[in-house]
Scaffold this motif. Sequence first.
Motif, PDB file in Angstrom:
ATOM      1  N   SER A  16       0.855  -1.188   0.000  1.00  0.00           N
ATOM      2  CA  SER A  16       0.000   0.000   0.000  1.00  0.00           C
ATOM      3  C   SER A  16       0.886   1.232   0.000  1.00  0.00           C
ATOM      4  O   SER A  16       1.836   1.304   0.765  1.00  0.00           O
ATOM      5  CB  SER A  16      -0.871   0.052   1.251  1.00  0.00           C
ATOM      6  N   ARG A  24      -2.701   3.817  -3.178  1.00  0.00           N
ATOM      7  CA  ARG A  24      -2.460   2.879  -4.262  1.00  0.00           C
ATOM      8  C   ARG A  24      -2.147   1.528  -3.631  1.00  0.00           C
ATOM      9  O   ARG A  24      -1.314   1.444  -2.727  1.00  0.00           O
ATOM     10  CB  ARG A  24      -1.260   3.386  -5.063  1.00  0.00           C
ATOM     11  N   ARG A  25      -2.856   0.479  -4.077  1.00  0.00           N
ATOM     12  CA  ARG A  25      -2.584  -0.853  -3.526  1.00  0.00           C
ATOM     13  C   ARG A  25      -2.226  -1.839  -4.630  1.00  0.00           C
ATOM     14  O   ARG A  25      -2.925  -1.938  -5.631  1.00  0.00           O
ATOM     15  CB  ARG A  25      -3.808  -1.384  -2.777  1.00  0.00           C
ATOM     16  N   ARG A  26      -1.162  -2.545  -4.423  1.00  0.00           N
ATOM     17  CA  ARG A  26      -0.751  -3.608  -5.322  1.00  0.00           C
ATOM     18  C   ARG A  26      -1.397  -4.883  -4.780  1.00  0.00           C
ATOM     19  O   ARG A  26      -1.239  -5.192  -3.592  1.00  0.00           O
ATOM     20  CB  ARG A  26       0.779  -3.681  -5.287  1.00  0.00           C
ATOM     21  N   ARG A  27      -2.147  -5.580  -5.636  1.00  0.00           N
ATOM     22  CA  ARG A  27      -2.884  -6.750  -5.161  1.00  0.00           C
ATOM     23  C   ARG A  27      -2.527  -8.003  -5.962  1.00  0.00           C
ATOM     24  O   ARG A  27      -2.166  -7.926  -7.128  1.00  0.00           O
ATOM     25  CB  ARG A  27      -4.396  -6.522  -5.283  1.00  0.00           C
ATOM     26  N   ARG A  35      -1.575 -10.273 -10.807  1.00  0.00           N
ATOM     27  CA  ARG A  35      -1.429  -9.069  -9.984  1.00  0.00           C
ATOM     28  C   ARG A  35      -2.047  -7.859 -10.669  1.00  0.00           C
ATOM     29  O   ARG A  35      -2.012  -7.741 -11.890  1.00  0.00           O
ATOM     30  CB  ARG A  35       0.050  -8.800  -9.709  1.00  0.00           C
ATOM     31  N   THR A  37      -3.392  -3.403  -9.764  1.00  0.00           N
ATOM     32  CA  THR A  37      -3.282  -2.251  -8.865  1.00  0.00           C
ATOM     33  C   THR A  37      -4.638  -1.578  -8.697  1.00  0.00           C
ATOM     34  O   THR A  37      -5.398  -1.463  -9.651  1.00  0.00           O
ATOM     35  CB  THR A  37      -2.287  -1.218  -9.458  1.00  0.00           C
ATOM     36  N   TYR A  39      -6.712   1.903  -6.855  1.00  0.00           N
ATOM     37  CA  TYR A  39      -6.573   3.224  -6.236  1.00  0.00           C
ATOM     38  C   TYR A  39      -7.800   3.519  -5.400  1.00  0.00           C
ATOM     39  O   TYR A  39      -8.924   3.273  -5.834  1.00  0.00           O
ATOM     40  CB  TYR A  39      -6.427   4.317  -7.300  1.00  0.00           C
TER      41      TYR A  39
END
Length: 147
Positions: A16, A24-27, A35, A37, A39
């Motif tokens: 995060s 912004r989160r990378r998931r 993967r 991203t 917002y």
Amino acid sequence: MLCPFCSKTDTRVLESRIMNDSVRRRRECSSCTNRFTTYEKAIIHLKVTKRDNREQEFDIKKVERSLERACGKIEPEVITQLTRKIEQRILNKRVNTIKSTEIGLIVLQELKRFDKIAYLRFATVYKSLDRPELLKKELNTIIRGGN
Ligand SMILES: [Zn+2]
């Protein structure tokens, strides 16, 4: 959060990062391991009533641009701070609609405290001080230190 690859909802946050006005989160999807991203951003439901009674979505960027014009050469961080202060004053009114003239008055009050010259620049446009005697009157109130 729905995975855009497989539509499963089970995703894991890898990272995060707090940006200026969003997160912004990378998931990673736990099902398909793809993967993506996301917002996260605060959305404000506020309408502005213009002088001609048309309604518009409130946009703080417009306030920011008019501050930039009024303040001339100035540090961008100072504009950002001033903009944030004005935005907070507007939001703290806790209304669904606000008149553009009300926003203008808040900007004028903040500018008057902040920079008399910037205040005058903004006032010439906002208050239509297009006649020298009106400008002189406004100048006099500033020189006397009135509000
Ligand atoms: Zn997936």
